[in-house]
Design an enzyme around this catalytic site. Sequence first.
Site, mmCIF file in Angstrom:
data_model
loop_
_atom_site.group_PDB
_atom_site.id
_atom_site.type_symbol
_atom_site.label_atom_id
_atom_site.label_comp_id
_atom_site.label_asym_id
_atom_site.label_seq_id
_atom_site.Cartn_x
_atom_site.Cartn_y
_atom_site.Cartn_z
ATOM 1 C CE LYS A 74 62.256 -54.431 18.472
ATOM 2 N NZ LYS A 74 62.424 -52.701 18.195
ATOM 3 N N GLY A 94 67.279 -58.065 15.415
ATOM 4 C CA GLY A 94 68.224 -57.764 15.243
ATOM 5 C C GLY A 94 68.475 -56.925 13.311
ATOM 6 C CD1 TRP A 114 74.169 -53.776 13.620
ATOM 7 C CD2 TRP A 114 73.528 -55.858 14.804
ATOM 8 N NE1 TRP A 114 75.125 -55.233 14.552
ATOM 9 C CE2 TRP A 114 74.836 -55.487 14.879
ATOM 10 C CE3 TRP A 114 72.929 -56.807 16.041
ATOM 11 C CZ2 TRP A 114 75.853 -56.046 16.113
ATOM 12 C CZ3 TRP A 114 73.926 -57.414 16.878
ATOM 13 C CH2 TRP A 114 75.118 -57.254 16.908
ATOM 14 C CB THR A 149 59.781 -60.502 4.453
ATOM 15 O OG1 THR A 149 58.210 -60.812 5.141
ATOM 16 C CG2 THR A 149 61.040 -61.709 5.256
ATOM 17 C CG HIS A 150 59.124 -58.255 10.663
ATOM 18 N ND1 HIS A 150 60.571 -58.701 10.705
ATOM 19 C CD2 HIS A 150 58.730 -56.796 11.475
ATOM 20 C CE1 HIS A 150 61.148 -57.686 11.346
ATOM 21 N NE2 HIS A 150 60.284 -56.583 11.288
ATOM 22 N NE ARG A 207 68.327 -59.125 21.440
ATOM 23 C CZ ARG A 207 67.557 -57.727 21.370
ATOM 24 N NH1 ARG A 207 66.602 -57.295 20.797
ATOM 25 N NH2 ARG A 207 68.831 -57.380 22.152
ATOM 26 C CB SER A 221 63.789 -56.579 22.047
ATOM 27 O OG SER A 221 64.378 -55.334 21.020
ATOM 28 C CG PHE A 237 74.136 -50.304 20.534
ATOM 29 C CD1 PHE A 237 72.629 -50.409 20.190
ATOM 30 C CD2 PHE A 237 74.114 -49.042 21.444
ATOM 31 C CE1 PHE A 237 71.142 -50.265 20.849
ATOM 32 C CE2 PHE A 237 73.333 -49.076 22.258
ATOM 33 C CZ PHE A 237 71.913 -49.164 22.047
ATOM 34 C CG MET A 273 74.554 -48.936 13.594
ATOM 35 S SD MET A 273 73.622 -50.783 12.885
ATOM 36 C CE MET A 273 72.089 -49.828 13.282
ATOM 37 C CG MET A 306 69.361 -47.363 17.679
ATOM 38 S SD MET A 306 69.512 -48.666 16.842
ATOM 39 C CE MET A 306 70.768 -48.758 17.314
ATOM 40 N NE ARG A 307 65.357 -52.543 25.121
ATOM 41 C CZ ARG A 307 65.740 -53.623 25.648
ATOM 42 N NH1 ARG A 307 65.709 -53.347 27.198
ATOM 43 N NH2 ARG A 307 66.401 -54.614 25.815
#
Length: 327
Positions: free
Chosen positions: A80, A82, A85, A139-140, A162, A170, A261, A264, A288-289
């Site tokens: 979360k 980005g 993005w 990757t996270h 972030r 998020s 934003f 997208m 895409m909140r």
Amino acid sequence: MFFLCPLTLGQAFGLLSFSWNVKGLPHPRDTMALSTELKKQTQLREVAGVLLQATSVDNWSQIQSFEAKSDDLLICTYPKSGTTWIQEIVDMIEQNGNVEKCQRAIIQHRHPFIEWARPPQPSGVEKAKMMPSPRILRTHLPTRLLPPSFWDNNCKFLYVARNAKDCMVSYYHFQRMNQVLPDPGTWEEYFEAFINGEVAWGSWFDHVKGWWELKDRYQILFLFYEDIKRDPKHEIQKVMQFMGKHLDEAVLDTIVLETSFEKMKENPMTNRSTVPKSILDQSISPFMRKGTVGDWKNHFTVAQNERFDEIYRKKMEGSSINFCLDL
Ligand code: A3P
């Protein structure tokens, strides 16, 4: 302000059954089998103190023995922060600003997700193996769980961080709508889980600190979500240089526009609208909140904010990293 929409796991699966019923009334036994399968996928298991999806843990030896190549570029993020993005930005740069080329596949399929595993579909590792070089992967994983070959081959890493408060908000909404991640419970419950690192991919604090500490030892371009929001062209230029590309001003302007934003959110290749509702239920919360800096102010109570700041000070003590919490 509180945003309370607690959904129990059972209710989440209730929604799932409903969406199937209106489509084609599966036999109750099939619904049960699907629920059992999804429940299995919802489980998180620990690897060295970090919670990961059970299906990734089942595939752990394949992930750890992943063979990176020296010309790989790895996009790294805590969830979360980005990811989508920066993936779209990187792909637009790679495709020299050609919008049609970026429409070739949904964003999840463009850059293999190395720890992703959901049999019988090919795993992230398998997808990466099939990809021609130079590869762009994502990757996270925190630094200490990254397959060692990435370090050994001195790959390029593009990290986006972030601020923790917006990230938490998020992630909370994402877990509400994501039917293959555990239900987040109430906002108060989620607040505790997040600060204790009891969420998928573990502690935000450890993740960000880990990557920040290594940024001068390896080829790591460390970016902030808030900076991309404030001055997208400047940050996109940094990414372009890091990737060894040269694009003219007009192309850069196209990339800024196409990765906004608003664009997208409308783009089916980036907005996850192609993912079935049984996995991502966007009627609960859109993928895409909001895409803003400072939404945490609409969720944190004064008491939570004070407590968070205190915890942040302790956990981030000694780190030189600085986050912007408002634009
Ligand atoms: P919000 O939930 O705060 O809106 P990830 O891709 O890592 O899952 O991150 C998703 C978050 O990034 C969501 O945050 C999403 O709206 C935001 N995001 C995605 N594309 C964006 C863009 N072009 N500009 C700003 N934020 C974006």
